[in-house]
Each structure stands twice: as structure tokens, then as C-alpha cells.
Design a protein around this motif. Structure first.
Motif, PDB file in Angstrom:
ATOM      1  N   ALA A  19       0.862  -1.187   0.000  1.00 30.97           N
ATOM      2  CA  ALA A  19       0.000   0.000   0.000  1.00 30.97           C
ATOM      3  C   ALA A  19       0.896   1.235   0.000  1.00 30.97           C
ATOM      4  O   ALA A  19       2.128   1.140   0.020  1.00 30.97           O
ATOM      5  CB  ALA A  19      -0.923  -0.001   1.212  1.00 30.97           C
ATOM      6  N   ASP A  20       0.273   2.400  -0.010  1.00 35.45           N
ATOM      7  CA  ASP A  20       1.021   3.660   0.004  1.00 35.45           C
ATOM      8  C   ASP A  20       0.814   4.353   1.338  1.00 35.45           C
ATOM      9  O   ASP A  20      -0.188   5.049   1.551  1.00 35.45           O
ATOM     10  CB  ASP A  20       0.549   4.564  -1.140  1.00 35.45           C
ATOM     11  N   PRO A  21       1.739   4.157   2.284  1.00 38.44           N
ATOM     12  CA  PRO A  21       1.589   4.792   3.605  1.00 38.44           C
ATOM     13  C   PRO A  21       1.942   6.268   3.555  1.00 38.44           C
ATOM     14  O   PRO A  21       2.198   6.822   2.480  1.00 38.44           O
ATOM     15  CB  PRO A  21       2.583   3.996   4.467  1.00 38.44           C
ATOM     16  N   ASP A  22       1.990   6.877   4.721  1.00 35.14           N
ATOM     17  CA  ASP A  22       2.296   8.297   4.850  1.00 35.14           C
ATOM     18  C   ASP A  22       3.530   8.648   4.014  1.00 35.14           C
ATOM     19  O   ASP A  22       4.632   8.165   4.271  1.00 35.14           O
ATOM     20  CB  ASP A  22       2.568   8.617   6.321  1.00 35.14           C
ATOM     21  N   PRO A  23       3.394   9.501   2.986  1.00 37.55           N
ATOM     22  CA  PRO A  23       4.505   9.716   2.046  1.00 37.55           C
ATOM     23  C   PRO A  23       5.724  10.373   2.683  1.00 37.55           C
ATOM     24  O   PRO A  23       6.861  10.043   2.306  1.00 37.55           O
ATOM     25  CB  PRO A  23       3.886  10.607   0.963  1.00 37.55           C
ATOM     26  N   GLN A  24       5.533  11.284   3.624  1.00 38.76           N
ATOM     27  CA  GLN A  24       6.684  11.946   4.232  1.00 38.76           C
ATOM     28  C   GLN A  24       7.484  10.974   5.090  1.00 38.76           C
ATOM     29  O   GLN A  24       8.719  10.934   5.032  1.00 38.76           O
ATOM     30  CB  GLN A  24       6.224  13.143   5.072  1.00 38.76           C
ATOM     31  N   ARG A  25       6.782  10.161   5.864  1.00 42.46           N
ATOM     32  CA  ARG A  25       7.489   9.175   6.679  1.00 42.46           C
ATOM     33  C   ARG A  25       8.147   8.126   5.788  1.00 42.46           C
ATOM     34  O   ARG A  25       9.273   7.683   6.054  1.00 42.46           O
ATOM     35  CB  ARG A  25       6.515   8.518   7.659  1.00 42.46           C
ATOM     36  N   LEU A  26       7.445   7.749   4.746  1.00 42.66           N
ATOM     37  CA  LEU A  26       8.009   6.766   3.817  1.00 42.66           C
ATOM     38  C   LEU A  26       9.296   7.286   3.202  1.00 42.66           C
ATOM     39  O   LEU A  26      10.296   6.555   3.115  1.00 42.66           O
ATOM     40  CB  LEU A  26       6.990   6.448   2.723  1.00 42.66           C
ATOM     41  N   GLN A  27       9.297   8.530   2.800  1.00 38.69           N
ATOM     42  CA  GLN A  27      10.503   9.097   2.198  1.00 38.69           C
ATOM     43  C   GLN A  27      11.673   9.078   3.179  1.00 38.69           C
ATOM     44  O   GLN A  27      12.805   8.736   2.808  1.00 38.69           O
ATOM     45  CB  GLN A  27      10.216  10.523   1.712  1.00 38.69           C
ATOM     46  N   ARG A  28      11.384   9.431   4.425  1.00 33.86           N
ATOM     47  CA  ARG A  28      12.446   9.456   5.430  1.00 33.86           C
ATOM     48  C   ARG A  28      12.960   8.046   5.728  1.00 33.86           C
ATOM     49  O   ARG A  28      14.182   7.822   5.787  1.00 33.86           O
ATOM     50  CB  ARG A  28      11.916  10.105   6.713  1.00 33.86           C
ATOM     51  N   VAL A  29      12.056   7.089   5.874  1.00 36.97           N
ATOM     52  CA  VAL A  29      12.458   5.711   6.171  1.00 36.97           C
ATOM     53  C   VAL A  29      13.203   5.096   4.998  1.00 36.97           C
ATOM     54  O   VAL A  29      14.221   4.405   5.170  1.00 36.97           O
ATOM     55  CB  VAL A  29      11.216   4.882   6.555  1.00 36.97           C
ATOM     56  N   ARG A  30      12.713   5.305   3.791  1.00 41.04           N
ATOM     57  CA  ARG A  30      13.405   4.779   2.606  1.00 41.04           C
ATOM     58  C   ARG A  30      14.830   5.303   2.534  1.00 41.04           C
ATOM     59  O   ARG A  30      15.776   4.558   2.244  1.00 41.04           O
ATOM     60  CB  ARG A  30      12.662   5.157   1.322  1.00 41.04           C
TER      61      ARG A  30
END
Length: 672
Positions: A374-385
Motif C-alpha cells: 500500500a502507500d503509507p504516509d509519504p513523508q514518513r516513507l521518504q524518510r524511512v526509505r
């Protein structure tokens, strides 16, 4: 050197192939495929042991570690054989000949390929991977048979060679024509493909699943013509499943070569330039046609993967290895504990859910391949990635095959040019221009195209049909995008050379994969089926069909006749084996629309109508822009009342010009 002696050196350190150089330190006295190596086998009166593979091949590495690096095995090989190593990517002509033999003898093929040949190149025994003990037994058996039952070996090799030549001649000189290339044939082929789709996970057929890049492009072109919801659903189902699965690198972008399971979870981790170039074209097309946010994201990330991870100067390298330090996938997989170490407790729990990392794991030893269901919170995803990618880059990295293949770079040029339009990203177009410039300057030697280079040094291997077709298509895409005449003139030179040296003189529309003045092997390969990459025949047909509308004079009819003849001869594939004719289907879809031509009379750098024409154009359409008479499609075509004007033609039938985007969308039959 006496006939009984073995050459006392391994000569692969002089090769221009990284795969061959991987074997330069083997105790095996490997030779490259040269007339001298075959002459040595004749002088010693011993068989040739031919081993064919490629740098990113996992089982090639396994057999190398088990056997080719082993002194006992090497001694047996050196004593009784002339041992020849071939990189299938550098010499696809040799690979094609002996793959046909391997499949004919064993019912299946693959790499590493292991063939035993007479000194003049006739095969008498073929296989693929062998473990050490089995390989030693095979070496002994072949040696004894060669010495004590030579007559049987000669008879067998004659029979095999004769059958292979019959197969080649039946295809090369007597190709039966198929049904007319018409919308009905394309729709029949699409229906056959859709019957084989996986309704849950997408793709066509079962595991192992390879990315159906050519089929996706063909289905999108069919959707643009028919508007069929079922066709678009098939594209979306497969495109989504691959992009969210483990076959796609969720941190750095880019697709692995295939998935070992039905759900695209566990990949075979090697990353090939050709897969990513073809998939970039398909995802960019999907994004351009529908605006789907996932398609746009994956196209952008895949283009960045090409530019960041697959470059060598201005050109693109062949692949990244499946293995890291002998362990497949070690760079890419994660355990929950590794997530904790990289991210801390809170973010690691979030990441485990976002990327489907479990305690049980989806790969070996409890590790998981990252997915993105799925597509989770984009800002957190960017930071975690970013955090995970930074940690991943501290790990040992997979090996690179830095060899530059002409055809695959041609695919990359086309994909980047089309992605630059779909995503409105000029950087991608600039990268395509740099690559084309470097190929033109280094891979064309004395007027003839070469197959590959390494570190800026071009190899001796002549280009094959796919090199000419795929590079010409890329250059024509650049010409349409930039209006720079050098790309059209270079494409014309390639196409004229191809018609002269690769066309079958006995069958209009037939093509050989090697030139008539190339090295003469046991037979001259001619394989029109599309596989992981388009066949040379379908690639050159696409280039000829496009170029016919960008040139003038005698060439127009010559190119039109050649492309029509090729489609006519090979339309039987669309009728009977559509899944193996994905690129033929894409070309046929373009052909039945005319192909569609859009000429915009304008000042290109400032023309919004030209930009809209490129965005709205169906796949395979030809789009040019410029002042009156600047192109054959613009002869006599002016701007209208100080407004840019678009002229839409289908084949030789043209509509009235339009000056507004909404009118152009109506003329093209697509949403504006």
C-alpha cells in the motif's frame, strides 16, 4: 605446440567482456571463440568444450566455483579438450546456434550452457549446469567416447548439424505468410494473451514470472485503439502487482529479472538494462495515457535507477549481479532485527508493516524481500526509505557487468526519450542524447556498427540485427523529440546497411540475425520470436515503419515495403503464438493505425501544441514539429492565421489541420 599438448595459458584476461574476465584466473585454459581456438582443437584432435553464460547469471557462478576454479576439474578439461568461454550477451549469434542444439537434444535450455563440439563446431552433446561430480563423470565419458567410438560421434554430430540446418532453412528460406495485418488480427492476439493472464497477481502464465514488458506496451497500444476496459485492467493489474512486489526494488528503483513465485514476491535478483529500459517505456506510456500516480512514480524511479546505477560515462552498462559475495540477494533483503538496527523501535515497526517484513521472512534464513502493498504516509516513507537505503549502501554490493551493449542502449534511448515526454522531465531527454552521441562516436567503426564495448574500448564483435533495429528506433525517437538531423541521418545509414546485409534475399520480409559478411558459424541464426527482448526482426520492422514517414524519395517506399513484408511474413506469430510475439503486436497495432502521423507547424521550443501532441499521441505514433518544409511530414504545411497547426494523418489519409489541443484530442480519439 605438439598435437597432444594443451595450451598452457588462460587468455581471457585480454577479453573485452567482464564475464570472460571473471574466469581469467581459473586454472582452466580458457580461450575466446576465435578461428585459432578451433584450429587448435583440430591440431590436437580433441573436442571443444564450449561454456556459454553471462555475468549476472547465478548458476554460472555456482558452476564456476564448483568446477572451473577446481584444480581437479581443470586438469581434466585442459588435458582432453580445447575449452572456450563465450559471453552470450557479446556473441548472441553463437549462443543462438548452440542454444537451439541444446534445446533440440535435451528439451530445454538455459545458462550456464555446456556443449561438446567437434573441432569444426558441430555439437554432439549438450547440457546446462552440472555439479562437480557429475561434470567429472561427463568429462570422462565424453573423452572415452571420443577416443573409442569416434565414428559414432561424427555420425551423431552430422545428424544434429543436419537437423539444425533444416530448422534454420525452413525458417530462413521458406517462411509461410500469415493472415492480413488488420485490427481483427490484433484483437485476436490480445484476446489470446488475456486468456493467459493471472487474474489475481497479474502477468501471463505461471511461475517463474518474467516482466511482460513488450506485451504491456502492445496492450496499451491496443487500448488506445479500442478503448477496451479489459485490456487496460490487465495492464493495471500487472503493472501494480510488479511495482508493489519484491521484483521491484522498493528503495532504489529498478526491476529484477524475474520472480520465482506467482505473486512477484521473491525475485531472481539480477537487474538487467534491457528489462528496465523496456519497463520504463511501458510505465511511461501508462503514465502518459492515464496519469496513474503509481505509473508516474515507477517510471520516474526506474529512469533514475538507469541514470544513477547503470551508467558508464554517457552510456549504460549491462547488468547488476544477482549475487553479493556469492550469496544471492544479500544486498537487498532485511530481517526485523536489521530494521530495528537501522531505524530504531518505532520506525522499524512501521517499516515492517509498510514493506511486509515478517519474522518468518519471504526469502532465506528469515529475511524478507521488501514489498510495498500500500502507500503509507509519504513523508514518513521518504524518510524511512532514505535511512534504509543509506544503510544498504554500507553493505557489500553486487557486481556490475560494465559491458555496453548497443541494442540495450538503444532501448534505453527510446525509453528515456518517451519518459521525458510522459513526465515532463528534460533531464531524461538529455541523457538519451548523450548516450546516442557516445554510441555514434564509439560503436560505429568504418561505417559498420559494433556489438559491445568495455571501458570505452569497442570490441571486435559485429553488431547483429537487434542492434541495428533497437538503436535506429532510439535515434528516430530522438529525432522526433529534438528535430536534430544527425539522428535521422544516422538511423538511415543503419537501416540501409540492414537492408543490404541482413534481409533474406530468398524471402521478402525475412531477416537473418547476422550479416551476410559476418563470421560464418555452423548455421546462420534467424529467430523472429520475441523473448525477454524484442526479436531483431520485430525491432527492425518498428524502425523501418517509423522511418518510412520521416524520409522522402525512394527510401519511403523501400522502407514501407520492407516493413509491410516483414509484418506479413510474421503475422502467423500473432495468430498462433501471441505471447511470444509481444513486440510484433505493438508494431502491428501501430501499422493498423496507418501508422498515425502528427505534424505540427510551429516554432518547436515555444509550441504548446507540439508538447500537447507528444503527450496525447498514442504509442507508436510519429510526431514531428517545425517550420514548413523542415521535414517530409511538414512539406507545404504552414501555421494557420499565426497559430500553430497540427496535421493528423493515418497512412496516406489526412484530416484537416487543427489549432487547438481539444480539437487535436478529438482527432486522435483520446482524452484531452
Amino acid at each position: 605446440m605438439s598435437p597432444a599438448e594443451s595450451p598452457a595459458t588462460n587468455t581471457l584476461g585480454l577479453a573485452t567482456s567482464p564475464y570472460l574476465r571473471q574466469h581469467a584466473d581459473n586454472p582452466v585454459h580458457w580461450q575466446q571463440w576465435t578461428p585459432q581456438a578451433l584450429a587448435d582443437a583440430a591440431a590436437r584432435d580433441v573436442p571443444i568444450l564450449l561454456s556459454i553464460g553471462y555475468a549476472a547469471c547465478h548458476w554460472c557462478h555456482v558452476m564456476a566455483h564448483e568446477s572451473f576454479e577446481d584444480d581437479e576439474v581443470a586438469a581434466a578439461m585442459n588435458a582432453d579438450f580445447v575449452c572456450i568461454k563465450v559471453d552470450r550477451e557479446e556473441r548472441p549469434d553463437i549462443d543462438a546456434v548452440y542454444m537451439n542444439a541444446t534445446v533440440a537434444l535435451t528439451g530445454q535450455g538455459g545458462w550456464p550452457m555446456t556443449c561438446f563440439l567437434t573441432p569444426d563446431g558441430r555439437p554432439f552433446f549438450c547440457g546446462t549446469y552440472y555439479p562437480k561430480d557429475g561434470f567429472l563423470q561427463l568429462l570422462s565419458a565424453v573423452t572415452q567416447t571420443w577416443r573409442s567410438r569416434r565414428g559414432e560421434v561424427e555420425e551423431t554430430s552430422d545428424q544434429i548439424a543436419g537437423e539444425l540446418r533444416k530448422m534454420a532453412s525452413s525458417f530462413g528460406g521458406d517462411r509461410p505468410g500469415g493472415p492480413d495485418v488488420a485490427p481483427e488480427l490484433c484483437d485476436h492476439a490480445v484476446a489470446a494473451v488475456l486468456r493467459d493472464q493471472d487474474p489475481v497477481h497479474g502477468g501471463f502464465g505461471g511461475a517463474p514470472k518474467f516482466p511482460p514488458s513488450a506485451l504491456l506496451e502492445a496492450l496499451l497500444r491496443n487500448y488506445e485503439r479500442t478503448g477496451s476496459p479489459a485490456v487496460l485492467e490487465a495492464v493495471e493489474r500487472t503493472g501494480n502487482a510488479m511495482a508493489r512486489g519484491g521484483i521491484y526494488d522498493q528503495l532504489a528503483g529498478g526491476f529484477a529479472r524475474y520472480s520465482v513465485d506467482n505473486a512477484w514476491v521473491v525475485p531472481h535478483f539480477e537487474k538487467m538494462l534491457y528489462d528496465n529500459a523496456l519497463l520504463l517505456r511501458a510505465y511511461a506510456h501508462w503514465a502518459r495515457r492515464t496519469g496513474d500516480p503509481l505509473a508516474r512514480r515507477v517510471a520516474a524511479e526506474t529512469a533514475r535507477f538507469l541514470l544513477d546505477d547503470l551508467t558508464d560515462g554517457d552510456m549504460f552498462i549491462s547488468s547488476l549481479d544477482a549475487d553479493t559475495d556469492g550469496r544471492e540477494g544479500a544486498t537487498y533483503v532485511w530481517t526485523p532485527q536489521q530494521l530495528i538496527e537501522a531505524l530504531g523501535e518505532d520506525d522499524s515497526r512501521w517499516a515492517a508493516e509498510a514493506f511486509a517484513v515478517t519474522a518468518e521472512g519471504t526469502f532465506e534464513h528469515g529475511a524478507s524481500v521488501l514489498q510495498r502493498p500500500a502507500d503509507p504516509d509519504p513523508q514518513r516513507l521518504q524518510r524511512v526509505r532514505a535511512a534504509l537505503l543509506a544503510v544498504r549502501r554500507t553493505r557489500a554490493q553486487p557486481g556490475r557487468d560494465d559491458k555496453v551493449i548497443t541494442s540495450w542502449n538503444g532501448l534505453a534511448i527510446t525509453a528515456l526519450a518517451e519518459a521525458s515526454v510522459a513526465l515532463d522531465e528534460p533531464e531524461f531527454a538529455r541523457a538519451a542524447v548523450r548516450c546516442a552521441t557516445a554510441l555514434r562516436d564509439s560503436h560505429i567503426v568504418d561505417g559498420r556498427l559494433r556489438r559491445a564495448s568495455l571501458g570505452g574500448v569497442v570490441g571486435d564483435s559485429a553488431a547483429i540485427l537487434e542492434d541495428h533495429g533497437m538503436l535506429a528506433t532510439g535515434l528516430l525517437a530522438l529525432y522526433q523529440l529534438t528535430a536534430e538531423g544527425i539522428w535521422l541521418s544516422t538511423a538511415i545509414e543503419l537501416l540501409d546497411t540492414t537492408l543490404q546485409h541482413f534481409a533474406d534475399p530468398q524471402q521478402p520480409g525475412g531477416w537473418y540475425d547476422t550479416a551476410d559478411d559476418a563470421e560464418q558459424l555452423m548455421l546462420r541464426p534467424a529467430d523472429a520470436l520475441d523473448g525477454a527482448t524484442p526479436s531483431g526482426a520485430s525491432a527492425i520492422t518498428e524502425a523501418l515503419l517509423t522511418a518510412a514517414h520521416l524520409v522522402d524519395g525512394d527510401r519511403t517506399q523501400r522502407y514501407l515495403q520492407a516493413s509491410a513484408a516483414a509484418l506479413g511474413v510474421h503475422s502467423v506469430l500473432l495468430a498462433r503464438a501471441a505471447r511470444s510475439a509481444g513486440h510484433w503486436l505493438a508494431v502491428a497495432e501501430s501499422a493498423v493505425r496507418g501508422p498515425l502521423q502528427i505534424a505540427v507547424a510551429c516554432d518547436p521550443p515555444r509550441s504548446g501544441l507540439l508538447a500537447d501532441a507528444r503527450r496525447l499521441a498514442p504509442g507508436g505514433a510519429i510526431v514531428v514539429g517545425g517550420e514548413v518544409d523542415s521535414s517530409p511530414l511538414l512539406v507545404g504545411r504552414n501555421r494557420i492565421a499565426d497559430a500553430d497547426a497540427a496535421y493528423v494523418c493515418r497512412g496516406q489519409a489526412c484530416d484537416l489541420p487543427v489549432t487547438r489541443t481539444a480539437e487535436l484530442a478529438v482527432a486522435l480519439g483520446v482524452p484531452g
